[in-house]
Scaffold this motif. Structure first.
Motif, mmCIF file in Angstrom:
data_model
loop_
_atom_site.group_PDB
_atom_site.id
_atom_site.type_symbol
_atom_site.label_atom_id
_atom_site.label_comp_id
_atom_site.label_asym_id
_atom_site.label_seq_id
_atom_site.Cartn_x
_atom_site.Cartn_y
_atom_site.Cartn_z
ATOM 1 N N UNK A 61 0.847 -1.193 0.000
ATOM 2 C CA UNK A 61 0.000 0.000 0.000
ATOM 3 C C UNK A 61 0.882 1.243 0.000
ATOM 4 N N UNK A 62 0.652 2.143 -0.934
ATOM 5 C CA UNK A 62 1.490 3.333 -1.044
ATOM 6 C C UNK A 62 1.152 4.390 0.010
ATOM 7 N N UNK A 63 -0.054 4.359 0.526
ATOM 8 C CA UNK A 63 -0.467 5.367 1.510
ATOM 9 C C UNK A 63 -1.262 4.707 2.637
ATOM 10 N N UNK A 64 -1.312 5.366 3.793
ATOM 11 C CA UNK A 64 -2.169 4.850 4.873
ATOM 12 C C UNK A 64 -3.629 4.759 4.441
ATOM 13 N N UNK A 65 -4.061 5.706 3.585
ATOM 14 C CA UNK A 65 -5.449 5.745 3.162
ATOM 15 C C UNK A 65 -5.867 4.479 2.426
ATOM 16 N N UNK B 8 -2.177 12.758 6.649
ATOM 17 C CA UNK B 8 -1.353 13.678 7.422
ATOM 18 C C UNK B 8 0.104 13.220 7.380
ATOM 19 N N UNK B 9 1.052 14.158 7.357
ATOM 20 C CA UNK B 9 2.475 13.793 7.246
ATOM 21 C C UNK B 9 2.947 12.841 8.335
ATOM 22 N N UNK B 10 2.476 13.049 9.582
ATOM 23 C CA UNK B 10 2.931 12.185 10.668
ATOM 24 C C UNK B 10 2.422 10.750 10.511
ATOM 25 N N UNK B 11 1.209 10.600 9.951
ATOM 26 C CA UNK B 11 0.674 9.256 9.699
ATOM 27 C C UNK B 11 1.402 8.615 8.531
ATOM 28 N N UNK B 12 1.745 9.419 7.547
ATOM 29 C CA UNK B 12 2.502 8.906 6.410
ATOM 30 C C UNK B 12 3.855 8.388 6.857
ATOM 31 N N UNK B 13 4.505 9.102 7.800
ATOM 32 C CA UNK B 13 5.794 8.645 8.305
ATOM 33 C C UNK B 13 5.640 7.333 9.061
ATOM 34 N N UNK B 14 4.607 7.206 9.885
ATOM 35 C CA UNK B 14 4.389 5.955 10.618
ATOM 36 C C UNK B 14 4.129 4.799 9.654
ATOM 37 N N UNK B 15 3.433 5.098 8.570
ATOM 38 C CA UNK B 15 3.173 4.073 7.545
ATOM 39 C C UNK B 15 4.479 3.592 6.923
ATOM 40 N N UNK B 16 5.358 4.514 6.601
ATOM 41 C CA UNK B 16 6.639 4.152 5.994
ATOM 42 C C UNK B 16 7.536 3.401 6.972
#
Length: 456
Positions: free
Chosen positions: A93-97, A249-257
């Motif tokens: 998955x490329x994004x948390x969404x 959100x950027x912080x969620x994107x970082x946690x996803x990565x």
């Protein structure tokens, strides 16, 4: 005599039809899917799902998400309010969404009661099969008695037709449920101010992958809507939401990565890790993945150096401290692992999994005082991890180190019970009951284990 043979045939056929939905789950249970437990990923799944569950009218504490070690993109609901999600979906998955969209879809199945309704539908449709089988079997028997081969063959056709009709009716119902879950997912995402774009993007990817294999497949023998139809319907629903273009959100994107880096670091060969995250990649996820690969390969010293740079750059992330403790523990340095794990507990006091790891480090020092401290951690961990075999195995070790053999036997019985080793659980429960004070809480627990084992 003839009638008994006919009804036997009918029962065998109706059982096969009624099992259309069940075997996959039963096979998974028998083969023992590899479930992954990780405090960081489980915390992220709770963050993703809590607002979705609330929007669906579900108690977030009653729905559980389990991670399966499988590289394929997949997720499903089974056993009531349980969502199972493959590591392949999380890593691709490329994004948390995209992940949240899938979780919203599975939540749609739970809130719609689809599993229970599917079983009811199968039971109801099976009546059609039974009637068809009875008519067909009667025709076969009548044709055979009369010596009319064509009549017997026609009866066989009736039976096959009834079975095929039932299968198609059940699959039609399954397709309707999938479409219903898609609509529910968009509703939940909109209610929580989130986009359906990720869900649409992921389903488009899956549709592209499946187009070739589905070219000559009849839509009536599929359990999911045909890809293009599903995408068209989902696209209309998703784009109608005012949140369609809302980014993660950027912080969620970082946690996803970081989650993806952790999964790659732990699950992939070292060469693959360094190909995906070369040393030129100085990002947090890049260093995270390489540090994990290093300590897994036995290079604890350099792994800790890299982890220290992660802690320096983002000291508020508790999972960097956890990783340092795990690297030291698995690198044969349990005493050095205690401090970073205690720091993690200060930041995440409700994490039973991390308390279990801290207890393991304390016991690794082989210090009697630390054994008592380990027991304290394990008792706290039991509030959330009361069915985790490793917890009771460590309890048995701790009681053994302080010389409390009766409770060590009890803990061994509990560990065996949760592992499914009924023989050892019964044996150790009986030993514990002979030495524990009759009627005490521990004696009653041993007696409960014995009763549970004999009842199952």
């Amino acid at each position: 005599m003839t009638w008994r043979r006919i009804t036997g045939l009918v029962c065998a056929t109706s059982f096969a039809i009624a099992s259309l939905v069940g075997p996959a789950f039963a096979q998974a249970k028998r083969s023992g899917p590899s479930l992954i437990r990780d405090a960081e990923i489980e915390s992220l799944m709770r963050l993703y799902t809590k607002p979705i569950f609330q929007a669906a009218g579900l108690n977030p504490g009653s729905v559980h998400v389990y991670l399966i070690n499988d590289p394929r993109i997949n997720a499903f609901v089974a056993g009531g309010q349980r969502i199972f999600i493959n590591t392949g979906l999380l890593t691709q998955a490329k994004t948390p969404n995209e992940v949240i969209g899938v979780l919203a879809h599975e939540t749609g199945h739970i809130s719609g009661g689809h599993l229970a309704r599917m079983q009811n539908e199968i039971d109801r449709k099976s009546t059609i099969a039974i009637i068809g089988m009875l008519l067909g079997a009667a025709a076969v028997a009548g044709g055979a008695v009369a010596g009319e081969g064509e009549l017997a063959q026609a009866g066989g056709g009736i039976m096959m037709g009834a079975q095929g009709l039932t299968q198609r009716l059940v699959l039609s119902y399954a397709r309707a449920m999938e479409a219903s879950a898609d609509q529910a997912a968009i509703k939940f995402l909109t209610a929580t101010g989130q986009s359906g774009k990720g869900m649409l993007t992921l389903f488009q990817k899956l549709a592209t992958q499946s187009m070739a294999s589905l070219r000559d497949v009849s839509p009536y023998v599929m359990s999911h809507p045909m890809p293009l139809d599903r995408i068209r319907n989902l696209e209309v629903e998703a784009k109608a939401s005012k949140y369609f273009d809302t980014p993660d959100k950027p912080e969620i994107m970082m946690r996803h990565k970081l989650m993806q880096a952790k999964l790659v670091g732990f699950l992939q060969p070292m060469q693959t890790v360094f190909q995906r995250y070369p040393t030129s990649d100085t990002s947090l996820p890049g260093r995270y993945a390489r540090a994990i690969a290093m300590f897994r390969s036995g290079d604890t010293r350099n792994a800790v150096k890299v982890i220290d740079t992660l802690i320096r750059d983002l000291p508020s992330d508790p999972y960097f401290h956890e990783l340092k403790g795990q690297a030291l523990l698995e690198g044969g340095q349990p005493a050095q692992a205690v401090a970073p794990l205690r720091q993690t507990i200060k930041m995440l006091p409700n994490s039973g999994l991390i308390r279990i790891m801290l207890a393991q480090a304390l016991l690794g020092t082989e210090n009697r005082a630390n054994a008592q401290a380990a027991l304290s951690e394990l008792r706290l961990a039991r509030k959330t991890e009361d069915d985790t075999p490793a917890l009771y195995q460590l309890m048995a070790m701790a009681y053994g180190q302080i010389g409390d053999i009766p409770r060590a036997d009890l803990a061994t019985a509990e560990a065996a019970y949760y592992r499914g080793d009924k023989k050892l659980a019964e044996e150790k429960a009986k030993v514990a009951m002979r030495t524990l004070k009759r009627g005490s809480p521990d004696w009653l627990r041993a007696n409960d284990i014995l009763n549970f084992v004999n009842r199952e």
